[in-house]
Design a protein around this motif. Structure first.
Motif, mmCIF file in Angstrom:
data_model
loop_
_atom_site.group_PDB
_atom_site.id
_atom_site.type_symbol
_atom_site.label_atom_id
_atom_site.label_comp_id
_atom_site.label_asym_id
_atom_site.label_seq_id
_atom_site.Cartn_x
_atom_site.Cartn_y
_atom_site.Cartn_z
ATOM 1 N N LEU A 1 0.907 -1.052 -0.404
ATOM 2 C CA LEU A 1 -0.192 -0.337 0.191
ATOM 3 C C LEU A 1 0.878 1.630 -0.001
ATOM 4 O O LEU A 1 1.212 2.488 1.072
ATOM 5 N N ASP A 2 2.357 1.657 -0.710
ATOM 6 C CA ASP A 2 2.651 2.272 -0.194
ATOM 7 C C ASP A 2 2.132 3.552 -1.536
ATOM 8 O O ASP A 2 1.207 3.787 -2.463
ATOM 9 N N ASP A 3 2.596 4.576 -0.705
ATOM 10 C CA ASP A 3 1.569 6.580 -0.841
ATOM 11 C C ASP A 3 1.968 6.183 -2.457
ATOM 12 O O ASP A 3 1.213 7.191 -3.078
ATOM 13 N N GLU A 4 3.130 5.844 -3.456
ATOM 14 C CA GLU A 4 3.124 6.192 -4.242
ATOM 15 C C GLU A 4 2.461 5.365 -5.234
ATOM 16 O O GLU A 4 2.701 6.580 -6.686
ATOM 17 N N TYR A 5 1.602 4.565 -4.718
ATOM 18 C CA TYR A 5 0.439 4.307 -5.794
ATOM 19 C C TYR A 5 -0.349 4.777 -6.369
ATOM 20 O O TYR A 5 -1.421 4.524 -6.645
ATOM 21 N N GLU A 6 -0.862 6.231 -5.477
ATOM 22 C CA GLU A 6 -1.915 7.169 -5.470
ATOM 23 C C GLU A 6 -1.293 8.221 -6.614
ATOM 24 O O GLU A 6 -3.006 8.601 -6.949
ATOM 25 N N GLU A 7 0.036 8.038 -6.745
ATOM 26 C CA GLU A 7 0.190 8.900 -8.091
ATOM 27 C C GLU A 7 -1.043 8.500 -9.221
ATOM 28 O O GLU A 7 -0.823 9.678 -9.975
ATOM 29 N N GLY A 8 -1.606 7.943 -9.423
ATOM 30 C CA GLY A 8 -2.309 7.409 -10.734
ATOM 31 C C GLY A 8 -3.734 8.116 -10.160
ATOM 32 O O GLY A 8 -4.737 8.242 -11.111
ATOM 33 N N LEU A 9 -4.228 8.054 -9.137
ATOM 34 C CA LEU A 9 -5.654 8.704 -9.434
ATOM 35 C C LEU A 9 -5.486 9.583 -9.296
ATOM 36 O O LEU A 9 -6.649 10.842 -9.433
ATOM 37 N N LYS A 10 -4.898 10.763 -9.756
ATOM 38 C CA LYS A 10 -4.810 12.682 -9.819
ATOM 39 C C LYS A 10 -6.133 12.882 -11.190
ATOM 40 O O LYS A 10 -6.229 12.044 -11.994
#
Length: 504
Positions: free
Chosen positions: A405-414
C-alpha cells in the motif's frame, strides 16, 4: 445436512449401517491400535501390495466387504492428517464414491485434529452441494446425515459446532451468489437478509434510494442510477457484547449484476458477473454463522447492493460525483464501480467507531492476474490486523496474501477535475483500487481490504460460487472475541500491584 460426531473404534465403525464408509488412512495408520481388525488388515494389505498409491487423495474402492455394514467402502490416503491433506482426501473419496442417492455416510477419521475436522466437514459439504433453485427437474442433494467417527468425540464438540456453523454460512453464501441476477436482485437479497434476523440475535435495517440520497452517498447513487432495480443498503447488527464495546465492521460489495455500465464489458462470460456480489454474500454468510455460534463480540455488516447497467440515465465516463465523505470523484471508467459503492459504505462505517473495519469485494481482475485463484489479495494499514486475517485464512484453508500500500501508488489516481479519479493505469490495478478505498478511511482507523475476485467463484465446467471468504472472516471474528475476552480478564492482585509499582 446433519453432521454427527461419535466416538468410534475401527471395529465399531464396521457395525454402523451406512450407504458408504470413507476410511481415512494417514501415513501413521500402520501403528494404529486397531490394526488387527479385518478392515484394518484389508487396508494394510492394500497399502503393502501397492493396490493404493501413497499420494494424498489416492482412493481404493470396495463393495460389500465381509464384516462391514456399509455397502461401499472408500480407503483414502490422508498423508500427515493435516487440514489440507484431510480436505484433499475427503474430496477425492467423495468424487470416487459417486454417492448418487446415498443418504447416510460414515466417515472414520480416528485421531483427527480440530482443524482437520473442520476441513473434513467443509469438504464433505462442498462435494455434496448441488444448486437446484432454478433447476426444478434437477436432483437435490440426497445425502442427509454424515457420521464422523473419531477417537474422542467429547474433545471435539466445540470444533464441531464451529465447523457446522461455518458450513451453513458458506453454503448460504454459495447459494445466493449462484442464483441468477433476476433471482438475486438488490431487493431480494435485502429480503433474504431480513429473514436471517428472524429468531436470531440479529437486527437488520434496509435503506432505499431516498434514504441513501438523504445521507449524501453520491458515489453509490451514481452506480445505481442506470438500473431499473432500486438499490438496497443492508445494515446488519449482531450484538454479543455490551453496547459500549466497539464492533468489528464488515463491508461487502453487492453488485448483483455488473455489465460494466457505459464502459461495457465484453459479451463472452458476462453471465459470470452475477458473482460480483460475492463480497455481499460472504458478509451475509458470516452473519449466518455468527447467529449460530453467538460469540462475545459486536459485529456490524454493511452491504451496499445495486446493479451496474448502461441505461440512458447511467453515469458516464467523465462525470464527477460527490461521495458521502465530501470528496469528489471523476469517473473515468464506469466498470470500476465496486469501489464507488464501497467508498460511501466505508465512510458510513465510521459512525460505529469500529475496532476494525474490513471490506470484502470482487474488486479487480488485476488481483486475479497477480494471485490467481488460490489466495485473496489482502491490503491493510495495520500489521496486527493483517497478521490476524492471514492467520485466520491459513487456519481455515481460505488463504490470503498481503499486498503493498505504498503512498506512491496514489499518483495514478490524480484528476484535473476532481479530488481523485476512480481508476489509475493498468499497472498494479488491484493496488491502486485499494489505495482509492484507503482515501475514505481515517488514518487512525484499523482497516483491511480483501480483494476476492480470484477466489469467490470458479469458471469452466465447475462454474459456481465458492463461498469464500466466509471461513476466513468467521475465524477472524472468533479469534477477535477470544482476544477481547483475554484483555478483559482482571489482573491478579499481586501482578496488578507489581505493575502499579513499576509505573512509579
Amino acid at each position: 445436512m446433519d453432521f454427527e460426531l461419535k466416538t468410534l473404534t475401527l471395529p465399531q465403525a464396521t457395525d454402523v449401517a451406512a450407504d458408504a464408509l470413507i476410511l481415512l488412512w494417514p501415513d501413521r495408520a500402520d501403528a494404529d491400535a486397531d490394526a488387527n481388525t479385518d478392515l484394518a488388515q484389508w487396508a494394510r494389505a492394500a497399502v503393502a501390495d501397492a493396490d493404493i498409491e501413497q499420494a494424498v487423495g489416492s482412493v481404493l474402492l470396495a463393495h460389500r466387504l465381509p464384516g462391514v455394514q456399509a455397502r461401499k467402502v472408500a480407503l483414502v490416503r490422508s498423508g500427515d492428517g493435516s487440514p489440507a491433506a484431510t480436505r484433499k482426501a475427503v474430496l477425492a473419496a467423495m468424487a470416487a464414491l459417486k454417492l448418487g442417492s446415498a443418504q447416510r455416510l460414515l466417515l472414520w477419521a480416528g485421531d483427527v485434529s480440530a482443524g482437520a475436522l473442520a476441513a473434513l466437514l467443509q469438504a464433505t459439504a462442498e462435494a455434496s452441494y448441488s444448486y437446484t433453485h432454478t433447476k426444478p427437474k434437477a436432483k437435490a442433494r440426497t445425502l442427509q446425515s454424515v457420521t464422523v467417527g473419531v477417537r474422542d468425540a467429547a474433545a471435539l464438540q466445540a470444533a464441531l459446532a464451529q465447523a457446522q456453523a461455518c458450513v451453513k454460512g458458506v453454503e448460504w453464501a454459495k447459494e445466493w451468489a449462484n442464483r441468477p441476477p433476476n433471482h438475486a436482485t438488490p431487493t431480494r437479497l435485502a429480503e433474504a437478509a431480513q429473514q436471517l434476523a428472524q429468531g436470531k440475535r440479529l437486527q437488520v435495517e434496509v435503506l432505499g434510494p431516498q434514504e441513501v440520497a438523504k445521507l449524501g452517498m453520491g458515489a453509490y447513487l451514481a452506480v445505481a442510477q442506470g438500473s431499473q432495480e432500486p438499490l438496497r443498503f443492508i445494515v446488519l447488527k449482531y450484538q454479543g457484547a455490551p453496547k459500549a464495546s466497539a464492533p468489528v465492521v464488515l463491508v461487502g460489495k453487492g453488485i448483483t449484476f455488473d455489465t460494466g455500465g457505459i464502459s461495457l464489458k465484453p459479451g463472452p462470460e458476462m453471465d459470470e458477473m452475477k458473482f460480483d456480489m460475492g463480497g455481499a454474500a460472504a458478509v451475509l454468510g458470516t452473519f449466518v454463522a455468527l447467529a449460530e455460534l453467538q460469540p462475545a463480540l459486536n459485529v456490524i455488516g454493511l452491504v451496499p447492493c445495486c446493479e451496474n447497467m448502461p441505461d440512458g440515465r447511467a453515469v458516464k465516463p467523465g462525470d464527477v460525483v460527490t461521495s458521502l465523505s465530501g470528496q469528489t470523484i471523476e469517473i473515468l471508467n464506469t466498470d470500476a464501480e465496486g469501489r464507488l459503492i464501497l467508498c460511501d459504505a466505508l465512510t458510513y462505517a465510521a459512525r460505529f467507531k469500529p475496532r476494525a473495519l474490513i471490506d470484502v469485494a470482487t474488486l479487480t481482475g488485476a488481483c486475479v492476474i497477480a494471485l490467481g485463484n488460490l489466495r485473496a489479495g489482502l491490503y491493510s494499514n495495520r500489521d496486527e490486523l493483517a497478521q490476524a486475517l492471514q492467520a485466520a485464512g491459513d487456519a481455515t484453508l481460505d488463504p490470503c496474501w498481503r499486498m503493498p500500500l505504498d503512498d506512491e501508488y496514489e499518483e495514478g489516481l490524480k484528476s484535473n477535475f476532481a479530488d481523485m479519479a476512480n481508476i489509475a493505469g493498468r499497472p498494479a490495478g488491484s493496488v491502486t483500487a485499494a489505495k482509492f478505498l484507503q482515501k475514505f478511511v481515517a488514518p487512525e482507523q484499523a482497516w483491511a481490504h480483501l480483494d476476492i475476485a480470484g477466489v469467490a467463484w470458479k469458471s469452466g465446467a465447475s462454474k459456481g460460487a465458492t463461498g469464500r471468504p466466509v471461513a476466513l472472516l468467521l475465524q477472524y471474528l472468533l479469534d477477535e472475541a477470544a482476544r477481547m475476552a483475554k484483555e478483559s480478564v482482571p489482573m491478579p492482585k499481586a501482578a496488578a500491584a507489581g505493575a502499579k509499582r513499576g509505573k512509579r
